[in-house]
Design a protein around this motif. Structure first.
Motif, PDB file in Angstrom:
ATOM      1  N   THR A 108     -28.096 -36.175 124.230  1.00 53.10           N
ATOM      2  CA  THR A 108     -27.284 -35.605 125.316  1.00 53.10           C
ATOM      3  C   THR A 108     -25.868 -36.167 125.387  1.00 53.10           C
ATOM      4  O   THR A 108     -25.023 -35.613 126.078  1.00 53.10           O
ATOM      5  N   GLY A 109     -25.620 -37.296 124.720  1.00 54.31           N
ATOM      6  CA  GLY A 109     -24.304 -37.920 124.797  1.00 54.31           C
ATOM      7  C   GLY A 109     -24.079 -38.654 126.100  1.00 54.31           C
ATOM      8  O   GLY A 109     -22.946 -38.893 126.506  1.00 54.31           O
ATOM      9  N   GLU A 110     -25.151 -39.049 126.746  1.00 55.28           N
ATOM     10  CA  GLU A 110     -25.055 -39.775 128.018  1.00 55.28           C
ATOM     11  C   GLU A 110     -25.378 -41.246 127.779  1.00 55.28           C
ATOM     12  O   GLU A 110     -26.305 -41.574 127.055  1.00 55.28           O
ATOM     13  N   ARG A 111     -24.579 -42.123 128.401  1.00 58.02           N
ATOM     14  CA  ARG A 111     -24.815 -43.563 128.332  1.00 58.02           C
ATOM     15  C   ARG A 111     -25.050 -44.073 129.753  1.00 58.02           C
ATOM     16  O   ARG A 111     -24.382 -43.654 130.693  1.00 58.02           O
ATOM     17  N   ILE A 112     -25.981 -45.015 129.855  1.00 60.01           N
ATOM     18  CA  ILE A 112     -26.248 -45.706 131.114  1.00 60.01           C
ATOM     19  C   ILE A 112     -25.954 -47.185 130.879  1.00 60.01           C
ATOM     20  O   ILE A 112     -26.390 -47.756 129.886  1.00 60.01           O
TER      21      ILE A 112
END
Length: 126
Positions: A108-112
């Protein structure tokens, strides 16, 4: 000690600092960033952090290998940038984070990013 700000102002300041870090250190800024302070934790959610090349690698024929490589490289980069991230949090909150946890979704190209603090930060009333 920094001037006491509201929780919302502090969250905004952390988001802006993380965006600067991503642009300057990682080479590309996220499309969207939100920060949430919950007790003694700072949760930063970044959307759209992958480069076009990383997106292509994540969708290549050997998708699992590509995603694994992206995660490994990004993990290594964030570890090298950790002193900068810790300094940003200290500048904004007036105390050092005690740990940093992060993961990225190559799908998704999401970083946490989650920082834990020794004590919950104090805020002025909004």
């Amino acid at each position: 000690m920094p001037t006491m700000k509201s929780k919302r102002e502090t969250e905004r300041d952390i988001s802006q600092a993380i965006i600067r870090f991503e642009k300057e250190f990682m080479g590309r800024g996220p499309l969207e960033t939100r920060t949430y302070i919950v007790d003694d934790m700072i949760l930063v959610r970044l959307k759209g952090v992958l480069t076009p090349a990383e997106l292509k690698l994540a969708e290549a024929e050997e998708r699992d290998r590509g995603r694994y490589l992206i995660k490994q490289v990004r993990q290594e980069l964030i570890q090298h940038g950790r002193p900068l991230l810790d300094a940003v949090v200290k500048e904004i909150l007036g105390s050092d984070p005690i740990s940093l946890h992060t993961d990225i979704s190559a799908k998704t190209g999401e970083r946490i990013i989650v920082f834990t603090l020794e004590n919950p930060p104090k805020f002025r009333d909004s």
